[in-house]
Design an enzyme around this catalytic site. Structure first.
Site, mmCIF file in Angstrom:
data_model
loop_
_atom_site.group_PDB
_atom_site.id
_atom_site.type_symbol
_atom_site.label_atom_id
_atom_site.label_comp_id
_atom_site.label_asym_id
_atom_site.label_seq_id
_atom_site.Cartn_x
_atom_site.Cartn_y
_atom_site.Cartn_z
ATOM 1 N N ASN A 102 0.849 -1.211 0.000
ATOM 2 C CA ASN A 102 0.000 0.000 0.000
ATOM 3 C C ASN A 102 0.876 1.250 0.000
ATOM 4 O O ASN A 102 0.554 2.242 -0.648
ATOM 5 C CB ASN A 102 -0.890 0.149 1.243
ATOM 6 C CG ASN A 102 -1.237 -1.125 1.925
ATOM 7 O OD1 ASN A 102 -0.396 -1.994 2.058
ATOM 8 N ND2 ASN A 102 -2.467 -1.237 2.352
ATOM 9 N N CYS A 103 1.982 1.171 0.750
ATOM 10 C CA CYS A 103 2.821 2.368 0.916
ATOM 11 C C CYS A 103 3.483 2.771 -0.401
ATOM 12 O O CYS A 103 3.917 3.914 -0.551
ATOM 13 C CB CYS A 103 3.874 2.121 1.993
ATOM 14 S SG CYS A 103 3.161 1.474 3.511
ATOM 15 N N PRO A 152 -12.454 -14.819 23.062
ATOM 16 C CA PRO A 152 -11.138 -15.472 23.058
ATOM 17 C C PRO A 152 -10.785 -16.160 21.748
ATOM 18 O O PRO A 152 -9.627 -16.500 21.530
ATOM 19 C CB PRO A 152 -11.245 -16.493 24.200
ATOM 20 C CG PRO A 152 -12.683 -16.628 24.494
ATOM 21 C CD PRO A 152 -13.365 -15.364 24.073
ATOM 22 N N GLY A 191 -3.874 -4.263 13.231
ATOM 23 C CA GLY A 191 -3.702 -3.311 12.130
ATOM 24 C C GLY A 191 -4.532 -2.055 12.294
ATOM 25 O O GLY A 191 -4.914 -1.653 13.392
ATOM 26 N N ASP A 192 -4.829 -1.446 11.146
ATOM 27 C CA ASP A 192 -5.527 -0.154 11.150
ATOM 28 C C ASP A 192 -6.900 -0.218 11.810
ATOM 29 O O ASP A 192 -7.463 0.812 12.170
ATOM 30 C CB ASP A 192 -5.732 0.334 9.709
ATOM 31 C CG ASP A 192 -4.443 0.757 9.037
ATOM 32 O OD1 ASP A 192 -3.382 0.662 9.688
ATOM 33 O OD2 ASP A 192 -4.494 1.164 7.864
ATOM 34 N N LYS A 226 29.264 16.669 17.536
ATOM 35 C CA LYS A 226 28.055 16.796 18.362
ATOM 36 C C LYS A 226 26.897 16.690 17.385
ATOM 37 O O LYS A 226 26.514 17.668 16.739
ATOM 38 C CB LYS A 226 28.013 18.146 19.069
ATOM 39 C CG LYS A 226 28.805 18.199 20.347
ATOM 40 C CD LYS A 226 28.593 19.556 21.014
ATOM 41 C CE LYS A 226 29.689 19.823 22.034
ATOM 42 N NZ LYS A 226 29.956 21.259 22.178
HETATM 43 P P1 FAD Z 1 -4.553 -3.244 5.028
HETATM 44 O O1 FAD Z 1 -3.127 -3.376 4.714
HETATM 45 O O2 FAD Z 1 -5.293 -2.088 4.486
HETATM 46 O O3 FAD Z 1 -5.273 -4.569 4.580
HETATM 47 C C1 FAD Z 1 -6.634 -4.768 4.789
HETATM 48 C C2 FAD Z 1 -7.171 -5.702 3.717
HETATM 49 O O4 FAD Z 1 -8.383 -6.243 4.200
HETATM 50 C C3 FAD Z 1 -7.486 -4.989 2.423
HETATM 51 O O5 FAD Z 1 -6.855 -5.619 1.340
HETATM 52 C C4 FAD Z 1 -9.009 -5.113 2.310
HETATM 53 O O6 FAD Z 1 -9.416 -5.309 0.973
HETATM 54 C C5 FAD Z 1 -9.288 -6.324 3.138
HETATM 55 N N1 FAD Z 1 -10.640 -6.380 3.697
HETATM 56 C C6 FAD Z 1 -11.277 -5.411 4.401
HETATM 57 N N2 FAD Z 1 -12.494 -5.842 4.776
HETATM 58 C C7 FAD Z 1 -12.606 -7.097 4.315
HETATM 59 C C8 FAD Z 1 -13.642 -8.065 4.387
HETATM 60 N N3 FAD Z 1 -14.781 -7.816 5.036
HETATM 61 N N4 FAD Z 1 -13.444 -9.251 3.817
HETATM 62 C C9 FAD Z 1 -12.278 -9.517 3.163
HETATM 63 N N5 FAD Z 1 -11.280 -8.638 3.054
HETATM 64 C C10 FAD Z 1 -11.437 -7.449 3.638
HETATM 65 N N6 FAD Z 1 2.057 3.314 6.426
HETATM 66 C C11 FAD Z 1 3.340 3.587 6.768
HETATM 67 O O7 FAD Z 1 3.763 3.226 7.869
HETATM 68 N N7 FAD Z 1 4.176 4.237 5.896
HETATM 69 C C12 FAD Z 1 3.758 4.638 4.667
HETATM 70 O O8 FAD Z 1 4.534 5.207 3.896
HETATM 71 C C13 FAD Z 1 2.417 4.398 4.301
HETATM 72 N N8 FAD Z 1 1.946 4.804 3.104
HETATM 73 C C14 FAD Z 1 0.660 4.518 2.747
HETATM 74 C C15 FAD Z 1 0.192 4.941 1.512
HETATM 75 C C16 FAD Z 1 -1.116 4.658 1.145
HETATM 76 C C17 FAD Z 1 -1.612 5.145 -0.174
HETATM 77 C C18 FAD Z 1 -1.955 3.923 2.003
HETATM 78 C C19 FAD Z 1 -3.361 3.590 1.604
HETATM 79 C C20 FAD Z 1 -1.504 3.510 3.238
HETATM 80 C C21 FAD Z 1 -0.197 3.802 3.623
HETATM 81 N N9 FAD Z 1 0.294 3.413 4.880
HETATM 82 C C22 FAD Z 1 1.582 3.705 5.228
HETATM 83 C C23 FAD Z 1 -0.573 2.725 5.850
HETATM 84 C C24 FAD Z 1 -0.383 1.210 5.827
HETATM 85 O O9 FAD Z 1 -0.484 0.762 4.527
HETATM 86 C C25 FAD Z 1 -1.428 0.572 6.716
HETATM 87 O O10 FAD Z 1 -1.262 1.045 8.023
HETATM 88 C C26 FAD Z 1 -1.344 -0.943 6.745
HETATM 89 O O11 FAD Z 1 -1.426 -1.479 5.468
HETATM 90 C C27 FAD Z 1 -2.483 -1.507 7.606
HETATM 91 O O12 FAD Z 1 -2.491 -2.881 7.552
HETATM 92 P P2 FAD Z 1 -3.845 -3.674 7.778
HETATM 93 O O13 FAD Z 1 -3.528 -5.120 7.692
HETATM 94 O O14 FAD Z 1 -4.508 -3.185 8.998
HETATM 95 O O15 FAD Z 1 -4.785 -3.221 6.586
#
Ligand code: FAD
Length: 563
Positions: A53-54, A289, A295-296, A448
């Site tokens: 994503n990044c 449990p 994640g996000d 420094k």
């Molecule tokens: P995600 O990586 O978003 O993955 C979640 C996945 O779950 C998605 O593919 C989605 O389709 C899937 N999903 C959701 N609901 C369902 C469902 N009900 N059923 C099936 N699948 C589902 N972070 C940094 O630290 N540095 C960066 O430079 C940075 N740049 C970024 C740039 C962009 C454009 C974006 C969008 C994000 C960026 N981030 C960055 C943030 C980082 O990508 C996220 O914090 C991280 O990917 C979160 O991981 P995650 O597993 O929680 O969610």
């Protein structure tokens, strides 16, 4: 493994993972390394798992031109390397917690089925905020979350020969999109509702960023939000701001932040915290449990303020995925919380921060802290090419514990913040920064280092060698404000109501200064004022240093903090 997720001997444990990117993919891969026997199945509603994503903004900018480079691992890799089954284009739509069933739907055919689980992992991420305003769904208005999103943006730019763009939102993703659209030679306007870009920074630290954007040709409109988007003519768009500005654009990027994807968890009755994220414990386990989340989508503790926050960053998501897997495998690993270490590059400038900001501390009701500003070169001044780093360090008084740091500059910024971030992780103090033994050769740093200097300045504040004045009080202080730069520097711009007494004349002329009144000392960046502070303090005056000097003053003034 706790008793309630323990299976009868010989049974194969079924672990279902919703979301196969940062958190979900990390969890799947780690779990397999710990448990060869579990059946692990990943569902993602998008067409890919484990994508970068990044890297997405840089794919729009063509810095990454080959889409395949964004794919860190494919479903085949997961199957062959980890024996993990991956179903893409498959959305999880409901959780029956009592029956331990997950309903999933093939998004291409609409066919739904139920999948049994012993353990369920939720890592669905966060969705870009789309405000309910007229025009946000018009063709040509995009958010950036997935590879298909970026593919559509690239196609739109090429097919319509787009020349202008409006980016709405000046946070990380907004700024990265500004850079990459400019890389594609578009003229870019940035609209931000707050009076500053980069909301995690304190306002004065965001000033150099705004100036840099404008100097590089970005049309920047702060303190102005989106009202609506209109279509004009063929494929043209007009962004109308709350103040009534009409900003024509061939494409519009919505970068207004993200919101945890909690619909699935909420419908299943899992608790959602006050910040809108799924509630988990330090092992990344929900109160059910059998269900883990990461994640996000989850709320985590900010280690500096103790408050629960949502922090959509890849590092925490990856670590949480690993820790969740360890918990599922029966280990007792714990997530320590977050300190919001982050960096963004914008048109050659680097902006990084770790720990709490001043506004964050105030919001959390934390008092008893101090701050220093400094503007050292990123390496020794005598070696060609030194560029300033604008650095702000926050620390608690009197123990000197480091609370946070923000830095902006053209080089060497992230290195300093990473050092301070590591010090924070080990509960370090400003004394540790002063003592830090960091690598040095003239082209890389200074004997420094800026990190040492930040620690030393803070030590000077703590031990009384350099009392600091509160910048906010400058308009109503009774103190005499003395600028110790040379007269030509003073003439080029100075703090209102300040008088000029250059450091070079201080030994001869200090008798002109009052002893019955505080003297607030300023210079270019704070160094000469510090020398003057020490000189005057030892002669019975009552000096205070205006930390960061005139450079900090101009940023504070631009941010509206001082007049
Ligand atoms: P995600 O990586 O978003 O993955 C979640 C996945 O779950 C998605 O593919 C989605 O389709 C899937 N999903 C959701 N609901 C369902 C469902 N009900 N059923 C099936 N699948 C589902 N972070 C940094 O630290 N540095 C960066 O430079 C940075 N740049 C970024 C740039 C962009 C454009 C974006 C969008 C994000 C960026 N981030 C960055 C943030 C980082 O990508 C996220 O914090 C991280 O990917 C979160 O991981 P995650 O597993 O929680 O969610």
């Amino acid at each position: 493994m706790s008793n309630d997720t323990q299976l009868q001997h010989g049974e194969r444990r079924r672990v279902l993972i919703v979301g196969g990117v940062a958190g979900g993919a990390s969890c799947a891969a780690r779990l397999r390394r710990l448990d060869e026997s579990a059946e692990i199945v990943v569902f993602d509603r998008g067409p890919y798992v484990s994508f970068a994503n990044c890297g997405l903004p840089y794919f729009v900018g063509n810095v990454i031109s080959d889409e395949r480079k964004l794919l860190v691992a494919s479903p085949e890799t997961f199957r062959e390397r980890f024996n993990v089954a991956v179903y893409v284009d498959t959305e999880a739509t409901a959780i029956d917690r009592a029956a331990q069933l997950l309903t999933v739907r093939d998004v291409r055919t609409g066919a739904a089925r139920q999948e049994r689980y012993d353990v369920l992992v939720l890592s669905p991420g966060a969705a870009p905020i789309r405000p309910p305003l007229p025009g946000v769904d018009l063709p040509g208005v995009f958010a950036v979350r997935s590879i298909p999103d970026t593919r559509r943006i690239r196609a739109w730019i090429t097919e319509r020969n787009a020349q202008t763009a409006v980016v709405i939102g000046g946070g990380f993703i907004g700024l990265e999109m500004v850079e990459n659209l400019m890389q594609r030679k578009l003229r870019v306007t940035l609209l931000e509702k707050l009076p500053q870009v980069m909301p995690p920074l304190d306002p004065e630290m965001a000033v150099p960023v705004s100036r840099h954007l404008e100097a590089r040709g970005v049309r920047l409109h702060l303190s102005d939000g989106l009202a609506r988007i209109e279509s004009e003519g063929g494929s043209g768009l007009v962004v109308v701001s709350e103040s009534g500005l009409r900003l024509p654009a061939d494409l519009v990027i919505l970068a207004l932040g993200v919101r945890p994807e909690t619909a699935l968890a909420k419908a299943a009755g899992l608790p959602i915290g006050p910040r809108g994220g799924i509630v988990v414990d330090a092992q990344m386990r929900t109160p059910d449990p059998r269900i883990w989340a990461m994640g996000d989508a989850v709320e985590v503790q900010d280690v500096l303020t103790g408050q629960e926050i949502v922090l959509p960053l890849a590092g925490p998501a990856n670590r949480q995925g690993r820790i969740g897997a360890e918990g599922i495998a029966g280990r007792r690993s714990r997530f320590r919380g977050v300190q919001a270490t982050a960096v963004v590059g914008i048109l050659g400038m680097i902006v990084a921060s770790t720990g709490a900001s001043e506004k964050g501390l105030r919001r959390a009701g934390v008092s008893g802290f101090q701050k220093v500003y400094l503007h050292p070169g990123h390496h020794a001044g005598y070696y060609p090419g030194a560029r300033p780093i604008h650095l702000k360090l926050l620390f608690s008084v009197p123990d000197g514990r480091i609370l946070g740091a923000q830095a902006v500059g053209m080089e060497g910024v992230e290195k300093r913040i990473d050092v301070i971030a590591t010090a924070i992780q080990f509960n370090g103090t400003v004394h540790d920064l002063a003592e830090a033994e960091l690598c040095y050769a003239p082209q890389f740093g200074a004997a420094k280092d800026p990190v040492n200097l930040a620690g030393m300045l803070a030590e000077n504040v703590l031990n009384g060698d350099m009392p600091v004045a509160e910048w906010q009080h400058i308009a109503r202080t009774d103190a005499l404000i003395v600028d110790v730069r040379e007269s030509d520097e003073f003439a080029a711009g100075h703090i209102p109501a300040s008088i000029n007494l250059p450091l070079s004349q201080m030994r001869q002329r200090h008798g002109e200064l009052p002893k019955d009144r505080e003297i607030w000392l300023s210079c270019g960046v704070g160094q000469r004022a510090y020398y003057a502070t020490r000189f005057l303090a030892q002669r019975g005056y009552r000096p205070r240093n205006l930390s960061g000097g005139y450079t900090t003053y101009t940023a504070l003034r631009a941010a509206g903090i001082v007049p």
